[in-house]
Motif scaffolding. Structure first.
Motif, PDB file in Angstrom:
ATOM      1  N   LYS A  39      47.176  10.778  33.663  1.00  0.00           N
ATOM      2  CA  LYS A  39      48.674  11.291  34.087  1.00  0.00           C
ATOM      3  C   LYS A  39      49.472  11.149  33.169  1.00  0.00           C
ATOM      4  O   LYS A  39      50.561  12.213  32.799  1.00  0.00           O
ATOM      5  N   LEU A  40      49.687  10.719  31.974  1.00  0.00           N
ATOM      6  CA  LEU A  40      50.475  10.347  30.909  1.00  0.00           C
ATOM      7  C   LEU A  40      50.113  11.420  29.778  1.00  0.00           C
ATOM      8  O   LEU A  40      50.399  12.160  29.636  1.00  0.00           O
ATOM      9  N   CYS A  41      48.608  12.057  29.623  1.00  0.00           N
ATOM     10  CA  CYS A  41      47.792  12.890  29.108  1.00  0.00           C
ATOM     11  C   CYS A  41      48.492  14.440  30.093  1.00  0.00           C
ATOM     12  O   CYS A  41      49.202  16.113  29.014  1.00  0.00           O
ATOM     13  N   ALA A  42      48.440  14.358  30.860  1.00  0.00           N
ATOM     14  CA  ALA A  42      49.364  15.849  31.617  1.00  0.00           C
ATOM     15  C   ALA A  42      50.320  15.211  31.321  1.00  0.00           C
ATOM     16  O   ALA A  42      51.080  16.709  31.375  1.00  0.00           O
ATOM     17  N   ARG A  43      51.282  14.900  31.361  1.00  0.00           N
ATOM     18  CA  ARG A  43      52.706  14.879  31.165  1.00  0.00           C
ATOM     19  C   ARG A  43      52.906  15.408  29.303  1.00  0.00           C
ATOM     20  O   ARG A  43      54.072  16.284  29.243  1.00  0.00           O
ATOM     21  N   LEU A  44      52.324  14.346  28.604  1.00  0.00           N
ATOM     22  CA  LEU A  44      52.236  15.166  27.154  1.00  0.00           C
ATOM     23  C   LEU A  44      51.324  16.277  27.065  1.00  0.00           C
ATOM     24  O   LEU A  44      51.549  16.824  25.760  1.00  0.00           O
ATOM     25  N   GLY A  45      50.531  16.681  27.190  1.00  0.00           N
ATOM     26  CA  GLY A  45      50.184  18.045  26.870  1.00  0.00           C
ATOM     27  C   GLY A  45      49.117  18.105  26.217  1.00  0.00           C
ATOM     28  O   GLY A  45      48.468  18.763  25.457  1.00  0.00           O
ATOM     29  N   LEU A  46      48.059  16.380  26.176  1.00  0.00           N
ATOM     30  CA  LEU A  46      46.710  16.236  25.923  1.00  0.00           C
ATOM     31  C   LEU A  46      45.788  16.866  26.618  1.00  0.00           C
ATOM     32  O   LEU A  46      46.188  16.877  27.380  1.00  0.00           O
ATOM     33  N   ARG A  47      44.815  16.474  26.066  1.00  0.00           N
ATOM     34  CA  ARG A  47      43.366  16.791  26.335  1.00  0.00           C
ATOM     35  C   ARG A  47      42.987  15.723  28.030  1.00  0.00           C
ATOM     36  O   ARG A  47      43.518  14.594  27.934  1.00  0.00           O
ATOM     37  N   ARG A  48      42.579  15.853  29.199  1.00  0.00           N
ATOM     38  CA  ARG A  48      42.787  15.728  30.066  1.00  0.00           C
ATOM     39  C   ARG A  48      41.608  15.102  30.404  1.00  0.00           C
ATOM     40  O   ARG A  48      40.288  15.550  29.575  1.00  0.00           O
ATOM     41  N   ILE A  49      41.141  13.819  31.219  1.00  0.00           N
ATOM     42  CA  ILE A  49      40.249  13.114  31.596  1.00  0.00           C
ATOM     43  C   ILE A  49      39.657  14.551  32.401  1.00  0.00           C
ATOM     44  O   ILE A  49      40.163  15.427  33.291  1.00  0.00           O
ATOM     45  N   PRO A  50      38.525  14.569  33.048  1.00  0.00           N
ATOM     46  CA  PRO A  50      37.689  15.577  33.175  1.00  0.00           C
ATOM     47  C   PRO A  50      37.118  14.950  34.830  1.00  0.00           C
ATOM     48  O   PRO A  50      37.466  14.007  34.923  1.00  0.00           O
ATOM     49  N   GLU A  51      37.726  15.650  35.999  1.00  0.00           N
ATOM     50  CA  GLU A  51      37.784  14.748  37.493  1.00  0.00           C
ATOM     51  C   GLU A  51      36.207  15.041  37.948  1.00  0.00           C
ATOM     52  O   GLU A  51      36.375  13.833  37.964  1.00  0.00           O
ATOM     53  N   ARG A  52      34.959  15.519  37.103  1.00  0.00           N
ATOM     54  CA  ARG A  52      33.648  14.847  37.509  1.00  0.00           C
ATOM     55  C   ARG A  52      34.133  13.426  37.378  1.00  0.00           C
ATOM     56  O   ARG A  52      33.182  12.178  37.918  1.00  0.00           O
ATOM     57  N   SER A  53      34.364  13.225  35.708  1.00  0.00           N
ATOM     58  CA  SER A  53      34.160  11.377  35.278  1.00  0.00           C
ATOM     59  C   SER A  53      34.630  10.876  36.184  1.00  0.00           C
ATOM     60  O   SER A  53      34.321   9.321  36.399  1.00  0.00           O
ATOM     61  N   ILE A  54      36.291  10.827  37.034  1.00  0.00           N
ATOM     62  CA  ILE A  54      37.079  10.039  38.004  1.00  0.00           C
ATOM     63  C   ILE A  54      36.466  10.429  39.262  1.00  0.00           C
ATOM     64  O   ILE A  54      36.022   9.087  39.244  1.00  0.00           O
ATOM     65  N   CYS A  55      35.019  10.989  39.444  1.00  0.00           N
ATOM     66  CA  CYS A  55      34.814  11.031  40.688  1.00  0.00           C
ATOM     67  C   CYS A  55      33.869  10.483  40.798  1.00  0.00           C
ATOM     68  O   CYS A  55      33.893   9.212  41.792  1.00  0.00           O
ATOM     69  N   LEU A  56      33.291  10.216  39.566  1.00  0.00           N
ATOM     70  CA  LEU A  56      31.942   9.066  39.522  1.00  0.00           C
ATOM     71  C   LEU A  56      32.299   8.078  39.170  1.00  0.00           C
ATOM     72  O   LEU A  56      31.853   7.139  40.093  1.00  0.00           O
ATOM     73  N   CYS A  57      33.244   7.936  38.510  1.00  0.00           N
ATOM     74  CA  CYS A  57      33.708   5.924  38.707  1.00  0.00           C
ATOM     75  C   CYS A  57      34.226   5.966  39.752  1.00  0.00           C
ATOM     76  O   CYS A  57      34.225   4.722  40.056  1.00  0.00           O
ATOM     77  N   ALA A  58      35.022   6.515  40.763  1.00  0.00           N
ATOM     78  CA  ALA A  58      35.167   6.174  42.769  1.00  0.00           C
ATOM     79  C   ALA A  58      33.875   6.338  43.429  1.00  0.00           C
ATOM     80  O   ALA A  58      33.970   4.728  43.326  1.00  0.00           O
ATOM     81  N   VAL A  59      32.660   6.918  42.996  1.00  0.00           N
ATOM     82  CA  VAL A  59      31.527   6.238  43.703  1.00  0.00           C
ATOM     83  C   VAL A  59      30.726   5.067  43.100  1.00  0.00           C
ATOM     84  O   VAL A  59      31.054   3.976  44.129  1.00  0.00           O
ATOM     85  N   ALA A  60      31.387   5.215  41.700  1.00  0.00           N
ATOM     86  CA  ALA A  60      30.330   4.024  40.912  1.00  0.00           C
ATOM     87  C   ALA A  60      31.189   2.181  41.073  1.00  0.00           C
ATOM     88  O   ALA A  60      30.619   1.333  41.595  1.00  0.00           O
ATOM     89  N   SER A  61      32.770   2.894  41.798  1.00  0.00           N
ATOM     90  CA  SER A  61      33.696   1.617  42.058  1.00  0.00           C
ATOM     91  C   SER A  61      33.893   1.091  43.747  1.00  0.00           C
ATOM     92  O   SER A  61      34.031  -0.055  43.812  1.00  0.00           O
ATOM     93  N   GLY A  62      32.443   1.870  44.157  1.00  0.00           N
ATOM     94  CA  GLY A  62      32.482   2.002  45.470  1.00  0.00           C
ATOM     95  C   GLY A  62      33.624   1.594  46.385  1.00  0.00           C
ATOM     96  O   GLY A  62      33.938   2.345  46.716  1.00  0.00           O
ATOM     97  N   PRO A  63      33.489   1.208  47.789  1.00  0.00           N
ATOM     98  CA  PRO A  63      33.774   2.154  48.810  1.00  0.00           C
ATOM     99  C   PRO A  63      35.652   1.547  48.534  1.00  0.00           C
ATOM    100  O   PRO A  63      36.569   1.717  48.590  1.00  0.00           O
ATOM    101  N   ARG A  64      35.870   0.126  48.446  1.00  0.00           N
ATOM    102  CA  ARG A  64      36.768  -0.495  47.852  1.00  0.00           C
ATOM    103  C   ARG A  64      37.738   0.290  46.898  1.00  0.00           C
ATOM    104  O   ARG A  64      38.508   0.686  46.588  1.00  0.00           O
ATOM    105  N   GLY A  65      36.975   0.549  45.573  1.00  0.00           N
ATOM    106  CA  GLY A  65      37.355   1.247  44.543  1.00  0.00           C
ATOM    107  C   GLY A  65      37.970   2.411  44.407  1.00  0.00           C
ATOM    108  O   GLY A  65      38.976   2.659  43.760  1.00  0.00           O
ATOM    109  N   ALA A  66      37.185   2.960  45.137  1.00  0.00           N
ATOM    110  CA  ALA A  66      37.237   4.124  45.818  1.00  0.00           C
ATOM    111  C   ALA A  66      38.106   4.483  46.226  1.00  0.00           C
ATOM    112  O   ALA A  66      39.266   5.567  46.436  1.00  0.00           O
ATOM    113  N   LEU A  67      39.388   4.432  47.359  1.00  0.00           N
ATOM    114  CA  LEU A  67      39.777   3.852  48.048  1.00  0.00           C
ATOM    115  C   LEU A  67      41.511   3.160  47.301  1.00  0.00           C
ATOM    116  O   LEU A  67      41.958   3.822  47.650  1.00  0.00           O
TER     117      LEU A  67
END
Length: 105
Positions: A39-67
């Motif tokens: 979110k900060l990178c988006a506001r500052l116009g910097l390079r963003r974190i890939p959506e794939r990384s965010i989604c993989l982290c959500a899967v790895a963090s388990g159901p509670r983490g994803a929620l």
């Protein structure tokens, strides 16, 4: 090698389960951090974190983490309008539930 006693087996299973919960908690916190940094990178116009990384982290963090990550998205008002990400993240939540169920067999 001597076989493990039943109480020893239970103890090892419990310690493994506790370690898994701790790891998933750490990953959930990492996911919230990734979302905040993105979110900060988006506001500052910097390079963003890939959506794939965010989604993989959500899967790895388990159901509670994803929620928790989904709640963080709403709280940060981050990627709430991007329908393609919402679909991917929804699939990530489903995948985390499926993986959790598979591993608990």
């Amino acid at each position: 090698r001597r076989p493990l006693s039943s109480s020893s087996r239970v103890s090892k299973i419990q310690s493994c389960a506790a370690a898994t919960i701790e790891l998933q908690t750490l990953l959930a916190l990492t996911l919230c951090g990734l979302l905040a940094v993105d979110k900060l990178c988006a506001r500052l116009g910097l390079r963003r974190i890939p959506e794939r990384s965010i989604c993989l982290c959500a899967v790895a963090s388990g159901p509670r983490g994803a929620l928790i990550g989904a709640a963080a998205c709403c709280a940060l008002r981050h990627k709430t309008r991007k329908e393609s990400f919402q679909k991917k993240y929804g699939l990530s939540i489903l995948a985390s539930f499926a993986l959790d169920r598979f591993l608990k067999r």
